[in-house]
Design a protein around this motif. Sequence first.
Motif: not given
Length: 181
Positions: A66-67, A70-71, A74-75, A77, A89, A91, A166
Amino acid sequence: PGPANRSTMANAAFIDGFLLSCYSCRSSRTPAERAQPLADVVDANTRSRMMAGIRGKNTTPEVRLRKALHRAGFRFRLHGAKLPGKPDIVLAKHRAAIFVHGCFWHRHAGCRNSSVPKSNADFWEAKFARNVERDAANIEALVSSGWRVCIVWECAIRQRGEQAVSTEVAGWIIGTRRMSG
């Protein structure tokens, strides 16, 4: 039921998604050796305490992925309660659901981390079979409702690193990469 369900899960995941697996997690044990339960190295009380501490959400591999996502911008829920299987996760913009599966609990085929405990082996075999069946049903439900599904195995994150994983997942999310494990 076990092998058929494992095949169903893989086929469902490959329909519109990919299975991300690590390259070096394959066990050197033969299939017959892997079928034999391993001896437990700790006493029953210690094992009980260890098993009680296992989380279903926010596991270390999940948080690392997730981290990294996010870096990468990507955003998303977390743990989509309205979706089958509550993907780790979600999207929605990309109609993509990502599961970060533990090799032990979700029976990563051929992985050395998916051994069967020696004590109460029948219970564990039944539990693992139910997990695999549930995973297959959830993947099929997601795919049939128009979601793309990705399964990332914990050993891939541990051995290849969250950044490499990722990057592959990001390519899959935006549709520039069609991958398979």
